[in-house]
Design an enzyme around this catalytic site. Structure first.
Site, short mmCIF file in Angstrom:
data_model
loop_
_atom_site.label_atom_id
_atom_site.label_comp_id
_atom_site.label_asym_id
_atom_site.label_seq_id
_atom_site.Cartn_x
_atom_site.Cartn_y
_atom_site.Cartn_z
N ASP A 13 -24.97 2.65 -29.16
CA ASP A 13 -24.03 2.51 -28.05
C ASP A 13 -24.09 1.07 -27.56
O ASP A 13 -25.07 0.36 -27.82
CB ASP A 13 -24.40 3.46 -26.89
N SER A 14 -23.05 0.65 -26.85
CA SER A 14 -23.05 -0.69 -26.27
C SER A 14 -24.24 -0.87 -25.32
O SER A 14 -24.71 -1.99 -25.13
CB SER A 14 -21.74 -0.92 -25.52
N CYS A 76 -20.44 5.79 -28.75
CA CYS A 76 -19.71 4.96 -27.79
C CYS A 76 -18.23 5.10 -28.14
O CYS A 76 -17.85 4.84 -29.29
CB CYS A 76 -20.16 3.50 -27.94
N GLU A 161 -23.88 1.96 -14.19
CA GLU A 161 -24.97 1.05 -14.60
C GLU A 161 -25.69 0.44 -13.40
O GLU A 161 -26.81 -0.03 -13.54
CB GLU A 161 -24.43 -0.03 -15.53
N CYS A 195 -15.81 8.61 -22.33
CA CYS A 195 -16.78 7.51 -22.25
C CYS A 195 -18.13 8.16 -22.03
O CYS A 195 -18.26 9.04 -21.16
CB CYS A 195 -16.44 6.58 -21.09
N HIS A 197 -20.68 7.22 -20.62
CA HIS A 197 -21.30 7.01 -19.30
C HIS A 197 -20.87 8.07 -18.28
O HIS A 197 -21.57 8.31 -17.31
CB HIS A 197 -20.87 5.66 -18.72
#
Ligand code: DGL
Length: 276
Positions: A13-14, A76, A161, A195, A197
């Site tokens: 993932d990024s 991702c 984040e 996504c 996240h």
């Protein structure tokens, strides 16, 4: 990685988002070995160009192959949307035809038929995922009569984040994007969280979405799809080692990765730094 005889399944993932997917892999396939690679030094990928996301993702794939992986899951959406197809079609035959790289978009789309009754589907994702139209194209391939409406949520990844999950500011932006999506198509009865996240914002997302709408996070879907893939590809399954190990690598600070990574993985995370 110390033990070179391991052939772990690679998860890329990024940054942190793919840990929500890895968590389910480990829960459902505890005997397998996994390596997680987060490109935290260069994330977020969400606003980056095709060329950049492709170049970064290819570097990560090459690195995970060097580390012994035969199968890599790009956990991702942005990288799956912008890089996966080129890597599968152009790079893999040159690198090694027997290795495999899979993404998260196709398995998510595959389940839609059993979820929506109105055949009106919403997709929430990063600006990169939405502008790539990958979900739109993939859904139209499998379900040509579905209506798809997308909404980019560029502020959600930074909110996650920065661990601002319970901040009224987070509520404001979650509500704003969901309201916009549903104003664009009030018949939507299923929303893909496109996504990795976004599952961390699930509480807020649920609060601002009418209960008649099914919200689709990806973690369980992608884990079930990996189980199915391993069953259908015994040659890859046999090459995947099984000692129950999970290793974490980041391209940035390990202290930061371990702190925030724990929030996504829901268990302690101990990473090593790696350069691409
Ligand atoms: N978690 C990534 C995804 O699923 C996005 C994070 C980023 O923008 O780098 O799209």
């Amino acid at each position: 990685m110390k033990d070179r005889s391991l052939n772990p399944i690679g998860v890329f993932d990024s940054g942190y988002g793919g840990l929500t997917i890895l968590k389910e892999f480990v829960r459902k396939l505890p005997e397998y070995d996994f390596i997680y690679l987060g490109d935290n030094a260069r994330n977020p990928y969400g606003g980056r160009s095709y060329e950049t996301v492709y170049a970064y993702t290819l570097e990560a794939v090459r690195k995970l192959f060097q580390m012994g992986c035969h199968l890599i899951i790009i956990a991702c959406n942005t990288a799956s949307a912008k890089a996966l197809r080129t890597i599968q079609q152009k790079n893999l035959p040159e690198i090694n035809d027997s290795r495999r790289v899979l993404g998260v978009i196709r398995p998510t789309v595959e389940i839609l038929g059993s979820v929506t009754r109105t055949k009106h589907v919403g997709v929430l994702g990063t600006a990169g995922t939405v502008s790539s139209n990958s979900y739109l194209l993939e859904i139209k391939k499998l379900f040509p009569d579905f209506t798809v409406t997308q909404e980019a949520c560029p502020l959600w990844v930074p909110l996650v984040e920065n661990n601002e999950l319970r901040n009224p500011g987070a509520d404001y932006f979650v509500r704003m994007n969901i309201d916009r999506l549903l104003a664009a198509d009030p018949d939507i009865d299923a929303i893909i969280l496109g996504c990795t996240h976004y599952p961390l914002l699930l509480d807020a997302i649920r609060r601002f979405t009418p209960p008649r709408i099914t919200i689709i996070p990806q973690d369980q879907i992608v884990a079930d799809s990996l189980i199915d893939y391993l069953r259908r590809h015994p040659e890859i399954n046999e090459r995947s080692s099984r000692n129950g190990s999970v290793s974490f690598y980041t391209t940035d600070s390990t202290a930061l990765f371990d702190e925030l990574g724990t929030l996504f993985f829901q268990k302690p995370v101990h990473s090593e730094k790696i350069s691409m």
